[in-house]
Structures are given as structure tokens and as C-alpha cells.
Write an enzyme that holds these catalytic residues in place. Sequence first.
Site, PDB file in Angstrom:
ATOM      1  N   LYS A  53      78.858   2.235  21.774  1.00  0.00           N
ATOM      2  CA  LYS A  53      78.949   0.805  22.117  1.00  0.00           C
ATOM      3  C   LYS A  53      78.081  -0.020  21.177  1.00  0.00           C
ATOM      4  CE  LYS A  53      80.150   1.842  26.860  1.00  0.00           C
ATOM      5  NZ  LYS A  53      79.826   1.996  28.266  1.00  0.00           N
ATOM      6  N   GLN A  97      74.695   1.350  31.774  1.00  0.00           N
ATOM      7  CA  GLN A  97      75.518   2.558  31.668  1.00  0.00           C
ATOM      8  C   GLN A  97      75.441   3.375  32.955  1.00  0.00           C
ATOM      9  OE1 GLN A  97      77.606   3.239  29.210  1.00  0.00           O
ATOM     10  NE2 GLN A  97      78.238   5.222  29.994  1.00  0.00           N
ATOM     11  N   ASP A 120      81.474  -5.643  32.193  1.00  0.00           N
ATOM     12  CA  ASP A 120      82.092  -4.399  32.660  1.00  0.00           C
ATOM     13  C   ASP A 120      83.148  -4.690  33.730  1.00  0.00           C
ATOM     14  OD1 ASP A 120      81.630  -1.812  31.715  1.00  0.00           O
ATOM     15  OD2 ASP A 120      79.604  -1.756  32.542  1.00  0.00           O
TER      16      ASP A 120
HETATM   17  N1  GUN Z   1      80.243   5.108  32.421  1.00  0.00           N
HETATM   18  C1  GUN Z   1      81.467   5.591  32.098  1.00  0.00           C
HETATM   19  N2  GUN Z   1      82.301   4.579  31.765  1.00  0.00           N
HETATM   20  C2  GUN Z   1      81.598   3.442  31.897  1.00  0.00           C
HETATM   21  C3  GUN Z   1      81.908   2.064  31.677  1.00  0.00           C
HETATM   22  O1  GUN Z   1      83.034   1.676  31.322  1.00  0.00           O
HETATM   23  N3  GUN Z   1      80.888   1.191  31.895  1.00  0.00           N
HETATM   24  C4  GUN Z   1      79.650   1.587  32.300  1.00  0.00           C
HETATM   25  N4  GUN Z   1      78.728   0.646  32.502  1.00  0.00           N
HETATM   26  N5  GUN Z   1      79.331   2.854  32.511  1.00  0.00           N
HETATM   27  C5  GUN Z   1      80.301   3.769  32.305  1.00  0.00           C
END
Ligand code: GUN
Length: 295
Positions: A53, A97, A120
Amino acid sequence: MAAKIIDGKQVAADMRAELKAQVADLKTQGVVPGLGVILVGDDPASRSYVTAKERACEEIGLHSDDNRLPADTSQEDLLALVQKMNKDPKINGILVQLPLPKHLDEDEVLLAISPDKDVDGFHPVSVGRMVVGQKSFLSCTPHGVIQLLLRSGVKIEGANVVIVGRSNIVGKPLANMLIQKSPLGNATVTVCHTRTKDMARYTREADIVIAAAGRPNTVTADMVKDGAVVIDVGVNRVEDATKKSGFRLVGDVDFDAIKEKASFITPVPGGVGPMTITMLLFNTVESARRAAGME
Ligand code: GUN
């Protein structure tokens, strides 16, 4: 029929090029979109997602504020950092995350994120707005699936869609997006799950089958009709002694058999995966535009 393989890496690269141009244009107007990233602990999969990311932000010119916190971070300290980011005008999107270490209350942390910065799309306010058809941040994986379909020329409007899986991250939001009266929706949607009786009865009728169950081989060739579109959201590690890592990644569908029958299919890896981060960038750019009063 041999299916056309939907190249998620290519679609994601096309969208990122569009976003990069938009970010360059915003910068000429004094707007630099920023993403605040929080990773608690050192789970290897989470670490590699977060690194990807951060790299993606850099690639398209976004500012990213990266925070790696120790595994024993307290709930109070994590909430304080979220609140600081809520107030920081340089940050347009906040990403915590998941999953968080067990001692932390995930629901409380997601609730603390301002819905204006919820890139998100996990905050109940964002989900609720989406369900009633109001403008909101769409959560990244389901929106990525829809963009893959649209950009591959698959008609969603009027299609019979069967989703296998009812998670909060994929199945539930995706079903709700697809039934909206909107260019992203207008489909007829059925959601199957672990308690569904005779799942094949539903999937065999589907024009589009979306597998998001988190289990290999959940959808087999006998379960899809000729010419169906098959989207595989699953990412599962299976043991493979021929690999240095000792495992390989597979999705939720029997790719080799279904590709002989479907009209379109996504591979794993290289299908839905690259779209998730792309839609996070998309939401962050949109949030910066909104914060600057541009939309
Ligand atoms: N963990 C796995 N996929 C995601 C996601 O799309 N966003 C976040 N914040 N955590 C994750």
C-alpha cells in the site's frame, strides 16, 4: 468455450495511471492527497500488504504517513493516533490494517475513524450510506470486483449474480452494491453461504458467479453454466513442496476446469488482488477532492 482470462494487474495498472494523472493535476491546484497507514504488530502477511500500500501511494504521488506500532500497543494509544489523524488536514484517508492483535477491540477502532476519512469503507456509517444509496466510500475489494467486471465489458445490469460468501469485507457489501440502482449495480443478486442447501442449484443459474468463501475448490466446474463469468476473490495458501516458500496461492474456484467452460475468469494471483489497493488509492484521491470542496 475457453474463457478469457481477466488480467487484474493490467486493469489495476490502467486505473493507477489515471489516478496518477489526477494526483498531478490536483497538485497544480495545491492539493496533495494523503493516506495515514497504521500497522500494529509484525504479522508477515499484514506487513507485506501494508508495504504494498505504501509503495502504491508513492507510485502515484500520494503523501503517506506510515505508522508501525509494536504488537503490545494499547487500545488508548491506538485510538489517540486515529484521533490525531482525524484532525490532521494533510491526511485524507486512514487505514488501520486488519486483523489487529487479539487484545485490541477492532470494532471500537473502526468506529473511531472519521467517516470522512474512512477510505476502507468499513465504518458502519459508510456501509449504511452505501446500502441506502447515499454517497460514501465503497469498500475496496467489492468495488474492485465491480470495476474489473465493468472494465472487462461484462454487463452487470440485469445479470443474475450469485455470490458465495457473506463476510463483512466482501460478500455482504458486494451484494448491496450490486443491487443498487446505479451504473455499478442493477443486478439480481443471490448470496450463498455455509448453511445454503444445494448451492449448485443457485450457481448453475448464474450469469456471474463470485466466489468469496475463503476455501479452495468451493466452486467446481459442474456448478457453473457454459459461458458464465467467474470471479475468484479467494486467496488460500496450500502446501506445495516444489515452492521455496513451501506453499502456493490458490483461489476458491477450480480454475483449470472452469476456464474451459466460462466466458471470463479471474486468476489467483493476478485477478481481484491488485484491484483492492487500487480502490484504496481511488478513495483517498476522492476524499482529498471532497476535503478541498471540489465535489
Ligand atoms: N486486511 C485484509 N484486507 C484488508 C483491507 O482491505 N483493509 C484493511 N484495513 N485491512 C485488511
